[in-house]
Design an enzyme around this catalytic site. Sequence first.
Site, PDB file in Angstrom:
ATOM      1  N   ASP A  58     -10.074  -4.994  -4.423  1.00  0.00           N
ATOM      2  CA  ASP A  58      -9.415  -4.187  -3.396  1.00  0.00           C
ATOM      3  C   ASP A  58     -10.337  -3.014  -3.093  1.00  0.00           C
ATOM      4  O   ASP A  58     -10.626  -2.203  -3.973  1.00  0.00           O
ATOM      5  CB  ASP A  58      -8.051  -3.706  -3.911  1.00  0.00           C
ATOM      6  CG  ASP A  58      -7.209  -3.025  -2.846  1.00  0.00           C
ATOM      7  OD1 ASP A  58      -7.787  -2.325  -1.981  1.00  0.00           O
ATOM      8  OD2 ASP A  58      -5.970  -3.170  -2.888  1.00  0.00           O
ATOM      9  N   SER A  89       0.839  -1.203   0.000  1.00  0.00           N
ATOM     10  CA  SER A  89       0.000   0.000   0.000  1.00  0.00           C
ATOM     11  C   SER A  89       0.876   1.256   0.000  1.00  0.00           C
ATOM     12  O   SER A  89       1.687   1.449  -0.887  1.00  0.00           O
ATOM     13  CB  SER A  89      -0.961  -0.036   1.185  1.00  0.00           C
ATOM     14  OG  SER A  89      -1.950   0.952   1.069  1.00  0.00           O
ATOM     15  N   HIS A 126      -7.234  -5.869   0.197  1.00  0.00           N
ATOM     16  CA  HIS A 126      -6.114  -4.923   0.201  1.00  0.00           C
ATOM     17  C   HIS A 126      -4.910  -5.391   1.021  1.00  0.00           C
ATOM     18  O   HIS A 126      -3.774  -5.341   0.552  1.00  0.00           O
ATOM     19  CB  HIS A 126      -6.592  -3.564   0.719  1.00  0.00           C
ATOM     20  CG  HIS A 126      -5.542  -2.507   0.669  1.00  0.00           C
ATOM     21  ND1 HIS A 126      -4.957  -2.098  -0.511  1.00  0.00           N
ATOM     22  CD2 HIS A 126      -4.941  -1.792   1.660  1.00  0.00           C
ATOM     23  CE1 HIS A 126      -4.047  -1.171  -0.251  1.00  0.00           C
ATOM     24  NE2 HIS A 126      -4.009  -0.967   1.051  1.00  0.00           N
TER      25      HIS A 126
END
Length: 262
Positions: free
Chosen positions: A195, A97, A225
Amino acid sequence: MLESYPVMPGAESFFFKGNQIGILISHGFVGTPQSVRYLGEYLASEGFTVYGVRLKGHGTHYEDMEKCSHQDWIKSLEDGYSILQKHCREIFIIGQSMGGTLTLNLAHKHRSIKGIMLINAAINSIPPMEMYKNKHIPRFVPEGDPDIKAKNVHEITYTKAPVRSMQQLFILMEKTREKLPAITCPVLAFRSEEDHVVPPENTNFILSTIQSDLKEVVPLYNSYHVATMDHDKVFIGEQCSLFINKLTSNVFTPTRMKEPRY
């Protein structure tokens, strides 16, 4: 910036001493090294030296995070890179991320990095945060449950996210986008096809913009995610290990990545 709160139990950074190949791992926004610890342990079991860094303002209290700028997070990863340089001959970086965004920054600055692995990296779109780009209130917003498909998985994270920190993340993404065309190191990018935080299009944009000769995408069909804590976590570890071993061997033969096994 000194943190005002102690590190939460389980949210500490981790270091596993192995061979001369070092792997630096970064967690994401409001996360902690706990979210990537399984991956770190897997790679350490393969013989690599692994350092899971805790980004400044993370793993303590969201008030600490609010005081941080994106430069603080960049420095956290830079410091981790410097630590690994003392132990290792070749270094790879893994980022999940926002950790992927930071990884791209580091790869732009240090051309000696052997390769990078991105896991649902954020670069141009985070829909749940878009409404807070130009707001000053509220000061904090509820963080909600982590985006993990697997049941009964506990991620150590904050219950609230500072709006100021979200804006710092958007600044980081903007500055990183400008650097993408100059990145040339090998890239392995994992992309969760479902996601709810960072759309898969972020990964597509990164791969279409960087200038690496070797850039591969691995779709994840059974993880959301926070993929390093989800159903595909073993598969991610396997593919990272294959990628690293391929680039550190004397003979390089491009191979097609395997599909996830369930």
